[in-house]
Design an enzyme around this catalytic site. Sequence first.
Site, short mmCIF file in Angstrom:
data_model
loop_
_atom_site.label_atom_id
_atom_site.label_comp_id
_atom_site.label_asym_id
_atom_site.label_seq_id
_atom_site.Cartn_x
_atom_site.Cartn_y
_atom_site.Cartn_z
N GLY A 54 0.82 -1.22 0.00
CA GLY A 54 0.00 0.00 0.00
C GLY A 54 0.84 1.26 0.00
O GLY A 54 0.57 2.21 -0.74
N CYS A 55 1.87 1.28 0.82
CA CYS A 55 2.73 2.46 0.92
C CYS A 55 3.52 2.67 -0.36
O CYS A 55 3.76 3.80 -0.77
CB CYS A 55 3.65 2.34 2.14
#
EC number: 1.11.1.24
Length: 157
Positions: A46-47
């Site tokens: 996600g990051c």
Amino acid sequence: MSERLQAGDTAPAFTLPDADGKEVSLADHLGRKVIVYFYPAALTPGCTKQACDFTDNLEVFAGAGYDVIGISPDKPEKLGKFREAEDLKVTLLSDPDHRVLEAYGAYGEKVNYGRTYQGVIRSTVVVDEEGKVERALYNVRATGHVAKLLKDLKVGQ
């Protein structure tokens, strides 16, 4: 639980090391708008998606007068690996003691799969040219967040 910021608040000042260990301050950006985004951990799916989305749109944001800074609890060395692995162009800052994360309301209680714990709350704070909070967004999603931000800020349209 740290206080969440509201539009009109003065953005908390900070000076943190970047991926190269060089000190970067919010004050360095006075006179420009700054998008400060907080993410849990470098080199996670996600990051990575979020950092790549910001990198892909960096010129669009810059053209509209915005600088972009990502802050996580990761050490500068890990941020350097993250930057190299993903060819990131955004400024990544290290906040291992959570001081800035807490000042911005981006660190606190989270619930994941029914388990409650302390962690980074994925957040984005837009700071205006005078250092005031223009908007503060909490619990944002990694995917689609940058596109929504571009639309909401009416950038690149």
